[in-house]
Motif scaffolding. Structure first.
Motif, PDB file in Angstrom:
ATOM      1  N   ARG A   1     -39.723 -13.134  49.641  1.00  0.00           N
ATOM      2  CA  ARG A   1     -38.536 -13.656  50.316  1.00  0.00           C
ATOM      3  C   ARG A   1     -38.492 -13.287  51.808  1.00  0.00           C
ATOM      4  NH1 ARG A   1     -33.305 -10.495  47.718  1.00  0.00           N
ATOM      5  NH2 ARG A   1     -33.437  -8.560  48.911  1.00  0.00           N
ATOM      6  N   ARG A   2     -39.453 -12.505  52.258  1.00  0.00           N
ATOM      7  CA  ARG A   2     -39.595 -12.244  53.689  1.00  0.00           C
ATOM      8  C   ARG A   2     -40.362 -13.356  54.399  1.00  0.00           C
ATOM      9  NH1 ARG A   2     -39.135  -6.660  55.069  1.00  0.00           N
ATOM     10  NH2 ARG A   2     -40.718  -6.938  56.676  1.00  0.00           N
ATOM     11  N   TYR A   3     -40.976 -14.249  53.614  1.00  0.00           N
ATOM     12  CA  TYR A   3     -41.775 -15.328  54.201  1.00  0.00           C
ATOM     13  C   TYR A   3     -40.879 -16.270  55.000  1.00  0.00           C
ATOM     14  CZ  TYR A   3     -44.814 -19.431  54.466  1.00  0.00           C
ATOM     15  OH  TYR A   3     -45.546 -20.514  54.906  1.00  0.00           O
ATOM     16  N   LYS A   4     -41.283 -16.544  56.200  1.00  0.00           N
ATOM     17  CA  LYS A   4     -40.463 -17.280  57.151  1.00  0.00           C
ATOM     18  C   LYS A   4     -40.122 -18.687  56.682  1.00  0.00           C
ATOM     19  CE  LYS A   4     -40.353 -18.548  62.062  1.00  0.00           C
ATOM     20  NZ  LYS A   4     -41.089 -18.474  63.351  1.00  0.00           N
ATOM     21  N   TYR A   5     -41.044 -19.337  55.998  1.00  0.00           N
ATOM     22  CA  TYR A   5     -40.852 -20.744  55.627  1.00  0.00           C
ATOM     23  C   TYR A   5     -40.549 -20.939  54.141  1.00  0.00           C
ATOM     24  CZ  TYR A   5     -42.913 -21.319  60.232  1.00  0.00           C
ATOM     25  OH  TYR A   5     -43.164 -21.234  61.574  1.00  0.00           O
ATOM     26  N   LEU A   6     -40.049 -19.899  53.499  1.00  0.00           N
ATOM     27  CA  LEU A   6     -39.667 -19.997  52.093  1.00  0.00           C
ATOM     28  C   LEU A   6     -38.486 -20.952  51.946  1.00  0.00           C
ATOM     29  CD1 LEU A   6     -40.092 -18.774  49.194  1.00  0.00           C
ATOM     30  CD2 LEU A   6     -38.261 -17.181  49.771  1.00  0.00           C
ATOM     31  N   LYS A   7     -38.607 -21.899  50.999  1.00  0.00           N
ATOM     32  CA  LYS A   7     -37.543 -22.874  50.774  1.00  0.00           C
ATOM     33  C   LYS A   7     -36.594 -22.393  49.670  1.00  0.00           C
ATOM     34  CE  LYS A   7     -39.168 -26.127  53.539  1.00  0.00           C
ATOM     35  NZ  LYS A   7     -39.556 -27.435  52.989  1.00  0.00           N
ATOM     36  N   ASN A   8     -35.366 -22.861  49.739  1.00  0.00           N
ATOM     37  CA  ASN A   8     -34.405 -22.550  48.686  1.00  0.00           C
ATOM     38  C   ASN A   8     -34.931 -23.056  47.336  1.00  0.00           C
ATOM     39  OD1 ASN A   8     -32.362 -21.344  50.307  1.00  0.00           O
ATOM     40  ND2 ASN A   8     -31.709 -23.367  50.992  1.00  0.00           N
ATOM     41  N   GLY A   9     -34.861 -22.218  46.340  1.00  0.00           N
ATOM     42  CA  GLY A   9     -35.321 -22.581  45.002  1.00  0.00           C
ATOM     43  C   GLY A   9     -36.713 -22.081  44.670  1.00  0.00           C
ATOM     44  N   GLN A  10     -37.521 -21.813  45.684  1.00  0.00           N
ATOM     45  CA  GLN A  10     -38.898 -21.395  45.415  1.00  0.00           C
ATOM     46  C   GLN A  10     -38.965 -19.968  44.865  1.00  0.00           C
ATOM     47  OE1 GLN A  10     -40.907 -22.389  49.220  1.00  0.00           O
ATOM     48  NE2 GLN A  10     -42.086 -23.876  48.021  1.00  0.00           N
ATOM     49  N   LEU A  11     -38.064 -19.112  45.291  1.00  0.00           N
ATOM     50  CA  LEU A  11     -38.059 -17.748  44.777  1.00  0.00           C
ATOM     51  C   LEU A  11     -37.688 -17.758  43.287  1.00  0.00           C
ATOM     52  CD1 LEU A  11     -38.687 -15.095  46.237  1.00  0.00           C
ATOM     53  CD2 LEU A  11     -36.245 -14.671  46.400  1.00  0.00           C
ATOM     54  N   THR A  12     -36.756 -18.617  42.928  1.00  0.00           N
ATOM     55  CA  THR A  12     -36.410 -18.771  41.513  1.00  0.00           C
ATOM     56  C   THR A  12     -37.607 -19.283  40.729  1.00  0.00           C
ATOM     57  OG1 THR A  12     -34.092 -19.230  42.061  1.00  0.00           O
ATOM     58  CG2 THR A  12     -34.864 -19.933  39.892  1.00  0.00           C
ATOM     59  N   GLY A  13     -38.325 -20.223  41.321  1.00  0.00           N
ATOM     60  CA  GLY A  13     -39.525 -20.750  40.682  1.00  0.00           C
ATOM     61  C   GLY A  13     -40.564 -19.676  40.454  1.00  0.00           C
ATOM     62  N   PHE A  14     -40.759 -18.817  41.446  1.00  0.00           N
ATOM     63  CA  PHE A  14     -41.737 -17.742  41.296  1.00  0.00           C
ATOM     64  C   PHE A  14     -41.310 -16.781  40.196  1.00  0.00           C
ATOM     65  CE2 PHE A  14     -43.347 -13.500  42.135  1.00  0.00           C
ATOM     66  CZ  PHE A  14     -44.715 -13.741  42.238  1.00  0.00           C
ATOM     67  N   TYR A  15     -40.015 -16.445  40.169  1.00  0.00           N
ATOM     68  CA  TYR A  15     -39.519 -15.556  39.115  1.00  0.00           C
ATOM     69  C   TYR A  15     -39.806 -16.140  37.741  1.00  0.00           C
ATOM     70  CZ  TYR A  15     -36.345 -13.804  35.596  1.00  0.00           C
ATOM     71  OH  TYR A  15     -35.837 -13.329  34.416  1.00  0.00           O
ATOM     72  N   LEU A  16     -39.481 -17.417  37.554  1.00  0.00           N
ATOM     73  CA  LEU A  16     -39.682 -18.046  36.251  1.00  0.00           C
ATOM     74  C   LEU A  16     -41.148 -18.037  35.844  1.00  0.00           C
ATOM     75  CD1 LEU A  16     -37.234 -21.093  36.531  1.00  0.00           C
ATOM     76  CD2 LEU A  16     -36.940 -19.030  35.140  1.00  0.00           C
ATOM     77  N   MET A  17     -42.030 -18.291  36.801  1.00  0.00           N
ATOM     78  CA  MET A  17     -43.450 -18.302  36.485  1.00  0.00           C
ATOM     79  C   MET A  17     -43.957 -16.890  36.198  1.00  0.00           C
ATOM     80  SD  MET A  17     -44.966 -21.145  39.147  1.00  0.00           S
ATOM     81  CE  MET A  17     -46.617 -21.058  38.403  1.00  0.00           C
TER      82      MET A  17
END
Length: 266
Positions: free
Chosen positions: A191-207
């Motif tokens: 989540r420190r990544y500058k270009y992280l989009k909304n929803g992608q962190l949730t996607g990573f958690y699920l995976m």
């Protein structure tokens, strides 16, 4: 090792409840700090957290009861005895997600960003909460030997607690706790990544969680079953691909659109 943390005579406080509470508190603190940083309405978040925890706990219990229905129909009063264990995280996630979606939309919040914040809190809570299973002697694996556990370098108190029903068991609760700990660190870094989009962190958690849960569930011998299939593995496959879709969806559009680091109030 007793599963009772404190016996006051008129009431007993169980280690299972203590670790669930500690997991909730740790996750709430981490989530609240991120909410302040992202300039999200703090009152909204506190209310969301409060209600989603209640609904999530109810969902987790109903999910567990549903897949042990014959037993609980015979002993209905035990449905309320959550201190003895029996909270299925997948049921909690599903119930809380439905509430978060509709409550977030009603309050005109960015639901994807809210979920991104909450999954970091959630996985930390899972790291801690699994130790409640340790004291209740749940979430264990196949029969093994004491010598094998000793050779793995496990401390004596874990080995002793893994003596269940006349045999030593693999500490799969520990495997999942460690896996989730690595996932928590990974989420903090991502989540420190500058270009992280909304929803992608949730996607990573699920995976991440689903991949680990699928593998670890294969070693468990106290899983919820649907016929010959382990329910947690089936759900994990579905959630893994949901997470993949969320990550791929984030790559659509302009690079600077819908960023997690961007304040929705600006």
């Amino acid at each position: 090792m007793s599963n009772v943390a404190l016996d006051l005579g008129f009431i007993q406080i169980y280690w299972y409840s203590v670790f669930i509470f500690l997991g909730i508190m740790a996750g709430a603190v981490v989530g609240y700090r991120e909410v302040k940083k992202r300039k999200i309405d703090e009152t909204f978040f506190v209310n969301l957290l409060f209600y989603s925890l209640i609904i999530g706990m109810i969902g987790a219990r109903l999910y567990y009861v549903l897949f042990n229905l014959d037993y609980y129909l015979a002993y209905p009063l035990e449905i309320l005895q959550v201190w003895n264990g029996g909270l299925a995280i997948h049921g909690g996630i599903l119930a809380a997600t439905v509430f978060i979606y509709f409550y977030g939309k009603r309050k005109r919040q960015n639901v994807a960003k809210i979920c991104d914040i909450l999954v970091v809190s959630l996985i930390l809570g899972q790291v801690i909460g699994r130790w409640g299973n340790f004291f209740n002697q749940e979430a264990y694996g196949a029969i093994t030997s004491k010598a094998a556990l000793q050779q793995s370098g496990l401390p004596g108190f874990i080995i002793n607690q893994m003596y269940i029903d006349g045999a030593y068991r693999q500490p799969t609760f520990l495997y999942e706790s460690i896996w989730n700990l690595f996932g928590f660190v990974a989420l903090l870094l991502i989540r420190r990544y500058k270009y992280l989009k909304n929803g992608q962190l949730t996607g990573f958690y699920l995976m991440w969680y689903s991949a680990g849960r699928f593998i670890i569930e294969g070693f468990r011998s106290d899983s919820l079953m649907l016929g010959t299939f382990k329910i947690a593995q089936m759900v994990s496959v579905v959630l893994f691909f949901v997470g993949l879709v969320l990550i791929l969806k984030g790559f659509r559009g302009m690079r600077f659109e819908n960023l997690y680091r961007e304040s929705d109030n600006e």
